[in-house]
Design a protein around this motif. Structure first.
Motif, PDB file in Angstrom:
ATOM      1  N   THR A 195     -42.512  27.634 -44.686  1.00 15.27           N
ATOM      2  CA  THR A 195     -42.475  28.603 -43.506  1.00 15.27           C
ATOM      3  C   THR A 195     -42.215  30.126 -43.972  1.00 15.27           C
ATOM      4  O   THR A 195     -42.871  30.877 -43.497  1.00 15.27           O
ATOM      5  CB  THR A 195     -40.693  28.345 -42.956  1.00 15.27           C
ATOM      6  OG1 THR A 195     -40.909  27.094 -42.658  1.00 15.27           O
ATOM      7  CG2 THR A 195     -40.386  29.253 -41.852  1.00 15.27           C
TER       8      THR A 195
ATOM      9  N   ALA B 139     -36.260  32.382 -44.349  1.00 11.18           N
ATOM     10  CA  ALA B 139     -36.759  31.207 -43.734  1.00 11.18           C
ATOM     11  C   ALA B 139     -35.451  29.955 -43.104  1.00 11.18           C
ATOM     12  O   ALA B 139     -35.658  29.667 -41.778  1.00 11.18           O
ATOM     13  CB  ALA B 139     -37.616  30.373 -44.526  1.00 11.18           C
TER      14      ALA B 139
ATOM     15  N   LEU C  83     -44.342  32.900 -42.615  1.00 12.33           N
ATOM     16  CA  LEU C  83     -43.866  34.276 -42.447  1.00 12.33           C
ATOM     17  C   LEU C  83     -44.401  35.588 -43.246  1.00 12.33           C
ATOM     18  O   LEU C  83     -44.464  36.631 -42.717  1.00 12.33           O
ATOM     19  CB  LEU C  83     -42.079  34.261 -42.635  1.00 12.33           C
ATOM     20  CG  LEU C  83     -41.543  33.427 -41.649  1.00 12.33           C
ATOM     21  CD1 LEU C  83     -40.104  33.233 -42.146  1.00 12.33           C
ATOM     22  CD2 LEU C  83     -41.599  33.892 -40.167  1.00 12.33           C
TER      23      LEU C  83
ATOM     24  N   PHE D 258     -38.905  23.545 -34.476  1.00 12.01           N
ATOM     25  CA  PHE D 258     -39.192  24.609 -35.488  1.00 12.01           C
ATOM     26  C   PHE D 258     -38.136  24.967 -36.361  1.00 12.01           C
ATOM     27  O   PHE D 258     -38.392  25.034 -37.568  1.00 12.01           O
ATOM     28  CB  PHE D 258     -39.742  25.937 -34.640  1.00 12.01           C
ATOM     29  CG  PHE D 258     -39.991  27.097 -35.596  1.00 12.01           C
ATOM     30  CD1 PHE D 258     -40.816  27.285 -36.294  1.00 12.01           C
ATOM     31  CD2 PHE D 258     -38.782  28.044 -35.490  1.00 12.01           C
ATOM     32  CE1 PHE D 258     -41.111  28.382 -37.054  1.00 12.01           C
ATOM     33  CE2 PHE D 258     -38.911  29.022 -36.450  1.00 12.01           C
ATOM     34  CZ  PHE D 258     -39.962  29.174 -37.414  1.00 12.01           C
TER      35      PHE D 258
ATOM     36  N   ALA E 260     -38.342  24.521 -40.381  1.00 13.44           N
ATOM     37  CA  ALA E 260     -38.150  25.928 -41.081  1.00 13.44           C
ATOM     38  C   ALA E 260     -36.974  25.452 -42.237  1.00 13.44           C
ATOM     39  O   ALA E 260     -37.049  25.971 -43.462  1.00 13.44           O
ATOM     40  CB  ALA E 260     -37.616  26.917 -40.222  1.00 13.44           C
TER      41      ALA E 260
ATOM     42  N   PRO F 111     -38.739  25.151 -46.213  1.00 14.85           N
ATOM     43  CA  PRO F 111     -38.422  26.670 -46.136  1.00 14.85           C
ATOM     44  C   PRO F 111     -39.554  27.434 -47.102  1.00 14.85           C
ATOM     45  O   PRO F 111     -39.965  28.439 -46.568  1.00 14.85           O
ATOM     46  CB  PRO F 111     -37.214  26.952 -46.889  1.00 14.85           C
ATOM     47  CG  PRO F 111     -36.881  25.812 -47.557  1.00 14.85           C
ATOM     48  CD  PRO F 111     -37.610  24.419 -47.102  1.00 14.85           C
TER      49      PRO F 111
ATOM     50  N   GLY G 134     -34.621  29.383 -39.168  1.00 17.20           N
ATOM     51  CA  GLY G 134     -34.627  27.753 -38.849  1.00 17.20           C
ATOM     52  C   GLY G 134     -33.366  27.634 -38.200  1.00 17.20           C
ATOM     53  O   GLY G 134     -33.266  26.934 -36.987  1.00 17.20           O
TER      54      GLY G 134
END
Length: 185
Positions: A34, A151, A38, A23, A27, A31, A155
């Motif tokens: 991600t 992000a 989010l 994950f 991420a 980004p 990550g």
């Protein structure tokens, strides 16, 4: 402790670590995607937060809605619907909306700290209110970058914790001493 149980625990910890690392890599490498995911998750949280604040507004004393809960609830609902129904557009602009929400929330929390009777000490609320305002100002000043930055940070944290879990699962464990298990008393 049973060796099979320990092996199962190690397997679960190892899987958690591998998933965390994967994950985290995703991420950091993606980004923007991600950030969009989010945004949608945050949108659902803001929706429930807004509904909860509106419920509190209409449960206020004397049968009148309290303006601060009403404002917080409506702000949360607007932010939620933008995030849920337009995530790509919102991925960049959400940090501005989130920033505005954080500023409003922080100001309302700071005001409530001094105008409402609290069960807990006031000093517990003031740092959170100040942090909300500061983050809100930062997010409004740097929309887009803040979303991608969050992000990447998420990550990086996921990779670090994933590596900790993997190491924990793979490193040999010592048998617990009799003093720690309570045996031998």
């Amino acid at each position: 402790m049973d060796r099979n149980l320990l092996a199962a625990e190690r397997t679960v910890v190892l899987i958690r670590g591998v998933v965390g690392v994967l994950f985290g890599i995703l991420a950091v490498v993606q980004p923007v995607s991600t950030a969009i995911a989010l945004v949608m998750l945050w949108g659902f949280w803001a929706l429930f937060e807004g509904i909860g604040a509106l419920a509190q507004a209409f449960r206020a004393s004397a049968g009148r809605p309290r303006f601060d809960y009403l404002l917080l609830g409506l702000t949360g609902l607007v932010a939620a619907f933008l995030a849920i129904f337009s995530p790509k557009l919102t991925a960049t602009s959400l940090t501005w909306v989130l920033g505005l929400w954080l500023v409003v929330r922080g100001i309302l929390e700071a005001v409530a700290t001094f105008t409402h009777e609290l069960v807990t000490p006031r000093w517990l609320f003031l740092p959170g209110a100040a942090l909300s305002v500061l983050l809100g100002v930062f997010f409004m000043a740097n929309p887009g970058r803040a979303a991608v930055g969050i992000a990447v940070l998420l990550g990086t944290i996921a990779i670090a914790w994933g590596l900790v879990f993997i190491a924990s699962a793979l490193l040999p464990r010592r048998a617990p001493s009799s003093a720690m298990t309570g045996e031998g008393n």
